[in-house]
Design a protein around this motif. Sequence first.
Motif, mmCIF file in Angstrom:
data_model
loop_
_atom_site.group_PDB
_atom_site.id
_atom_site.type_symbol
_atom_site.label_atom_id
_atom_site.label_comp_id
_atom_site.label_asym_id
_atom_site.label_seq_id
_atom_site.Cartn_x
_atom_site.Cartn_y
_atom_site.Cartn_z
ATOM 1 N N ASN A 86 0.902 -1.367 0.091
ATOM 2 C CA ASN A 86 0.051 0.023 0.030
ATOM 3 C C ASN A 86 0.840 1.194 -0.052
ATOM 4 N N ILE A 94 -0.333 3.558 -2.718
ATOM 5 C CA ILE A 94 -1.781 4.154 -2.329
ATOM 6 C C ILE A 94 -1.468 5.535 -1.492
ATOM 7 N N SER A 95 -0.512 5.403 -0.497
ATOM 8 C CA SER A 95 -0.334 6.813 0.244
ATOM 9 C C SER A 95 0.555 7.536 -0.479
ATOM 10 N N ALA A 141 -7.121 -2.037 -4.732
ATOM 11 C CA ALA A 141 -6.694 -3.068 -4.070
ATOM 12 C C ALA A 141 -7.498 -4.476 -4.081
ATOM 13 N N ILE A 161 -1.904 -4.257 -5.488
ATOM 14 C CA ILE A 161 -2.609 -2.900 -5.720
ATOM 15 C C ILE A 161 -2.304 -2.680 -7.397
#
Length: 114
Positions: free
Chosen positions: A20, A23-24, A34, A43
Amino acid sequence: MADFLQSGLVFTNENCIGCNKCISSCPVLTANVAADCGDGQKIYVDGTKCVGCGACFDSCEHSAREFRDDTEQFFADLAAGEKISVLWAPAFAANYPGQYRQILGGLKKCEGPC
């Protein structure tokens, strides 16, 4: 998997472990999806929302993001007379102060194979 996933210039390869971090770091909250792939979470990139900024490349420690090189398609479309818009990052002019106008001018004049 939905058609819009993995369809853009940026896509996820087999190295993804679903950590992730991409994503951040992504400025577009909905550009990553996801999915449970049986062997864990991956992802994926929503090609309709990704802006191709490269933040996910910088944040991924697993080299799980790649890009499709569309250079040949770009020049083929240009040679075919397609109307094309080119967006340059401001850093391009800063990094190539003596050349950026020549490059833009050359693209404008390009007819047929360049």
